[in-house]
Scaffold this motif. Structure first.
Motif, PDB file in Angstrom:
ATOM      1  N   SER A   1       4.974  -9.625  10.973  1.00 33.52           N
ATOM      2  CA  SER A   1       4.266 -10.429   9.978  1.00 33.52           C
ATOM      3  C   SER A   1       3.441  -9.481   9.130  1.00 33.52           C
ATOM      4  O   SER A   1       3.418  -8.259   9.367  1.00 33.52           O
ATOM      5  CB  SER A   1       3.366 -11.477  10.655  1.00 33.52           C
ATOM      6  N   THR A   2       2.747 -10.022   8.133  1.00 33.56           N
ATOM      7  CA  THR A   2       1.785  -9.252   7.360  1.00 33.56           C
ATOM      8  C   THR A   2       0.395  -9.658   7.808  1.00 33.56           C
ATOM      9  O   THR A   2       0.106 -10.856   7.937  1.00 33.56           O
ATOM     10  CB  THR A   2       1.943  -9.524   5.851  1.00 33.56           C
ATOM     11  N   PHE A   3      -0.472  -8.692   8.054  1.00 31.65           N
ATOM     12  CA  PHE A   3      -1.790  -8.954   8.612  1.00 31.65           C
ATOM     13  C   PHE A   3      -2.864  -8.764   7.543  1.00 31.65           C
ATOM     14  O   PHE A   3      -2.871  -7.750   6.828  1.00 31.65           O
ATOM     15  CB  PHE A   3      -2.070  -8.035   9.797  1.00 31.65           C
TER      16      PHE A   3
ATOM     17  N   GLY B   1      -1.525   4.001  13.961  1.00 33.33           N
ATOM     18  CA  GLY B   1      -0.685   5.027  13.358  1.00 33.33           C
ATOM     19  C   GLY B   1       0.075   4.486  12.162  1.00 33.33           C
ATOM     20  O   GLY B   1      -0.463   3.769  11.319  1.00 33.33           O
ATOM     21  N   GLU B   2       1.367   4.802  12.100  1.00 32.96           N
ATOM     22  CA  GLU B   2       2.197   4.374  10.981  1.00 32.96           C
ATOM     23  C   GLU B   2       2.299   2.849  10.890  1.00 32.96           C
ATOM     24  O   GLU B   2       2.533   2.283   9.822  1.00 32.96           O
ATOM     25  CB  GLU B   2       3.599   4.987  11.114  1.00 32.96           C
ATOM     26  N   ARG B   3       2.071   2.166  12.023  1.00 33.36           N
ATOM     27  CA  ARG B   3       2.174   0.701  12.015  1.00 33.36           C
ATOM     28  C   ARG B   3       1.032   0.044  11.241  1.00 33.36           C
ATOM     29  O   ARG B   3       1.078  -1.150  10.951  1.00 33.36           O
ATOM     30  CB  ARG B   3       2.190   0.171  13.451  1.00 33.36           C
ATOM     31  N   ALA B   4       0.004   0.813  10.905  1.00 35.32           N
ATOM     32  CA  ALA B   4      -1.088   0.262  10.092  1.00 35.32           C
ATOM     33  C   ALA B   4      -0.655   0.067   8.648  1.00 35.32           C
ATOM     34  O   ALA B   4      -1.306  -0.684   7.898  1.00 35.32           O
ATOM     35  CB  ALA B   4      -2.297   1.189  10.139  1.00 35.32           C
ATOM     36  N   ARG B   5       0.413   0.698   8.261  1.00 33.31           N
ATOM     37  CA  ARG B   5       0.903   0.575   6.885  1.00 33.31           C
ATOM     38  C   ARG B   5       1.214  -0.889   6.572  1.00 33.31           C
ATOM     39  O   ARG B   5       1.889  -1.576   7.330  1.00 33.31           O
ATOM     40  CB  ARG B   5       2.164   1.425   6.702  1.00 33.31           C
ATOM     41  N   GLY B   6       0.686  -1.360   5.465  1.00 35.11           N
ATOM     42  CA  GLY B   6       0.930  -2.735   5.041  1.00 35.11           C
ATOM     43  C   GLY B   6      -0.164  -3.713   5.430  1.00 35.11           C
ATOM     44  O   GLY B   6      -0.194  -4.840   4.937  1.00 35.11           O
ATOM     45  N   VAL B   7      -1.073  -3.306   6.328  1.00 34.28           N
ATOM     46  CA  VAL B   7      -2.200  -4.169   6.674  1.00 34.28           C
ATOM     47  C   VAL B   7      -3.125  -4.272   5.454  1.00 34.28           C
ATOM     48  O   VAL B   7      -3.452  -3.265   4.818  1.00 34.28           O
ATOM     49  CB  VAL B   7      -2.974  -3.615   7.890  1.00 34.28           C
TER      50      VAL B   7
ATOM     51  N   MET C   1      -3.228  -0.867   3.337  1.00 33.08           N
ATOM     52  CA  MET C   1      -3.117   0.453   3.949  1.00 33.08           C
ATOM     53  C   MET C   1      -1.779   1.078   3.572  1.00 33.08           C
ATOM     54  O   MET C   1      -0.719   0.456   3.751  1.00 33.08           O
ATOM     55  CB  MET C   1      -3.228   0.340   5.474  1.00 33.08           C
ATOM     56  N   GLY C   2      -1.832   2.294   3.017  1.00 34.63           N
ATOM     57  CA  GLY C   2      -0.616   2.953   2.555  1.00 34.63           C
ATOM     58  C   GLY C   2      -0.002   3.879   3.578  1.00 34.63           C
ATOM     59  O   GLY C   2      -0.452   3.980   4.727  1.00 34.63           O
TER      60      GLY C   2
ATOM     61  N   ASP D   1      -0.034   7.082   3.798  1.00 32.94           N
ATOM     62  CA  ASP D   1      -0.797   8.255   4.210  1.00 32.94           C
ATOM     63  C   ASP D   1      -2.102   7.898   4.925  1.00 32.94           C
ATOM     64  O   ASP D   1      -2.982   8.743   5.105  1.00 32.94           O
ATOM     65  CB  ASP D   1      -1.113   9.138   2.995  1.00 32.94           C
ATOM     66  N   GLY D   2      -2.246   6.625   5.333  1.00 38.55           N
ATOM     67  CA  GLY D   2      -3.465   6.216   6.004  1.00 38.55           C
ATOM     68  C   GLY D   2      -4.611   5.953   5.043  1.00 38.55           C
ATOM     69  O   GLY D   2      -5.762   5.835   5.463  1.00 38.55           O
ATOM     70  N   ARG D   3      -4.317   5.848   3.760  1.00 39.81           N
ATOM     71  CA  ARG D   3      -5.310   5.548   2.747  1.00 39.81           C
ATOM     72  C   ARG D   3      -5.027   4.178   2.154  1.00 39.81           C
ATOM     73  O   ARG D   3      -3.884   3.730   2.089  1.00 39.81           O
ATOM     74  CB  ARG D   3      -5.287   6.604   1.635  1.00 39.81           C
ATOM     75  N   PHE D   4      -6.102   3.528   1.684  1.00 36.03           N
ATOM     76  CA  PHE D   4      -5.935   2.231   1.064  1.00 36.03           C
ATOM     77  C   PHE D   4      -5.415   2.371  -0.360  1.00 36.03           C
ATOM     78  O   PHE D   4      -5.748   3.308  -1.088  1.00 36.03           O
ATOM     79  CB  PHE D   4      -7.277   1.481   1.014  1.00 36.03           C
ATOM     80  N   THR D   5      -4.560   1.425  -0.755  1.00 33.55           N
ATOM     81  CA  THR D   5      -4.066   1.340  -2.121  1.00 33.55           C
ATOM     82  C   THR D   5      -4.211  -0.097  -2.601  1.00 33.55           C
ATOM     83  O   THR D   5      -4.367  -1.019  -1.798  1.00 33.55           O
ATOM     84  CB  THR D   5      -2.580   1.739  -2.207  1.00 33.55           C
ATOM     85  N   LYS D   6      -4.181  -0.283  -3.894  1.00 32.60           N
ATOM     86  CA  LYS D   6      -4.261  -1.628  -4.469  1.00 32.60           C
ATOM     87  C   LYS D   6      -2.995  -2.416  -4.135  1.00 32.60           C
ATOM     88  O   LYS D   6      -1.913  -1.855  -4.101  1.00 32.60           O
ATOM     89  CB  LYS D   6      -4.425  -1.543  -5.979  1.00 32.60           C
TER      90      LYS D   6
END
Length: 395
Positions: free
Chosen positions: A266-268, A284-290, A387-388, A390-395
């Motif tokens: 899902s999307t969190f 880790g990489e699973r944070a991408r998309g949060v 969360m992108g 590279d572990g950084r937030f993006t719009k």
């Protein structure tokens, strides 16, 4: 467990109904009435100003509280190194409540009665803050910039509580509105099983009706992580397109981890009461998309003076990893220092309240504060960041 005391000297709905409940709680504690004579002079000597704080110095939410306190210390250290506020250095007495409301109430009495603090600053967490506020109100002690977006604190109509950031209801409404705008109409919500979580759930239930989104499932989370599998199962049965996580710190990350480990997708969407560093470290990489809602400017946004100031002080301290929680602590400390500067040559609790009420249109390095005698809640800024890679937030 013996109370942990971490005193450190920092060098270089119907608002009337909520208020009635708080006052009733104060009466039950035997605290209601005018502040005791001489109490208003507490917390100030010729050399220092003493501020009190209760937070999670231990327990599952301690990492998040540490980030907030670290951000505040960057500001206080700088002020103290320059001679303090009108020649007085700021000393923060911090006590551990481990997210226990009863301990937070005991800490509050101790800070007021024994440590004689001028004000209470950045209490962490909704249940501890709600437990402390009736005591602060009954004693006439300013309750400044709590680290919670609780709407109960914003509706309390209290003479002494001051909020300078948007509340959870605003964050959650922005989240649901965003979901609707991208065509997501089937969601679920998990929430901490305490006033923080249930208050947030009520806000989501209101927002989904306004934005024509279906709330398919809702499940409580325990602070200690127990019954996590039950929450995962309740939500997964409905296969929601997105899950709104109304939680803070470790329980938020633990739910995402458990949900993904169970083979679900899902999307969190999370609230600002989560650390970007904690997300990446745990997932880790699973944070991408949060997606995380934020209520303070980005610490990486060098176009804003407040962010440049924060980064300069953080780098001088040797910090290489920045978080929004650090930034929130830093802004809250800047607000307190500004209020102390305005509170007079020898600040009192009453003059500090008046000083904050005088901040009708103040910019803290580009972060606006708008308060008055009739408005103790400032802060409309809400941003949604993903969360992108590279572990950084993006719009």
């Amino acid at each position: 467990m013996r109370k942990l005391r971490a005193a450190f000297r920092l060098l270089p709905s119907s608002s009337n109904g909520v208020r009635a409940g708080l006052v009733a709680a104060a009466l039950a504690l035997g605290l209601a009435g005018a502040p005791a004579q001489g109490q208003d002079m507490a917390g100030v000597t010729d050399s220092e100003i003493v501020i009190g704080q209760s937070g999670q110095l231990s327990g599952p939410l301690s990492a998040l509280t540490h980030e907030v306190r670290l951000g505040a210390s960057l500001c206080f250290d700088q002020v103290n190194a320059a001679g303090g506020v009108r020649g007085r250095k700021i000393r923060v007495v911090a006590l551990d409540d481990a997210y226990d409301p009863k301990q937070a109430a005991d800490n509050t009495r101790r800070l007021i009665d024994e440590d004689k603090v001028l004000a209470l600053f950045q209490y962490a967490g909704t249940p501890p803050a709600l437990a402390a506020l009736p005591i602060a109100e009954a004693r006439g002690v300013p309750f400044i910039a709590p680290f919670t977006g609780s709407d109960a604190l914003r509706q309390a109509n209290s003479r002494y509580v001051f909020n300078i950031k948007a509340g959870y209801a605003a964050e959650l409404d922005a989240t649901v509105k965003q979901l609707a705008s991208v065509g997501i109409s089937r969601i679920a919500a998990v929430y901490l099983n305490n006033p923080f979580g249930t208050g947030g759930l009520a806000a989501v239930e209101k927002s989904v009706k306004a934005h024509n989104v279906a709330l398919l499932a809702q499940a409580p989370l325990e602070v200690d992580g127990s019954k996590m599998a039950d929450a995962v199962a309740v939500v997964a049965r409905q296969s929601p397109q997105a899950i709104v996580v109304i939680s803070a710190g470790k329980p938020s990350v633990d739910f995402v981890d458990a949900y993904l480990n169970a083979g679900h997708r899902s999307t969190f969407y999370m609230l600002s009461a989560i650390s970007n560093a904690q997300l990446v470290q745990a997932l880790g990489e699973r944070a991408r998309g949060v997606v995380v809602s934020q209520v303070v400017p980005s610490p990486w946004n060098l176009s804003m003076p407040i962010s440049r100031e924060f980064q300069g002080l953080a780098k001088a301290r040797g910090l290489t990893e920045f978080t929004f929680s650090q930034m929130e602590g830093f802004i809250a400390a800047r607000f307190l220092v500004e209020a102390l500067q305005r509170a007079g040559a020898k600040p009192t609790r009453a003059s500090l309240v008046q000083a904050m009420e005088s901040m009708k249109s103040v910019s803290l390095g580009g972060y606006p504060v708008e308060l008055s005698a009739s408005q103790h809640n400032s802060g409309k800024f809400v941003d949604l960041l993903m969360m992108g890679r590279d572990g950084r937030f993006t719009k």
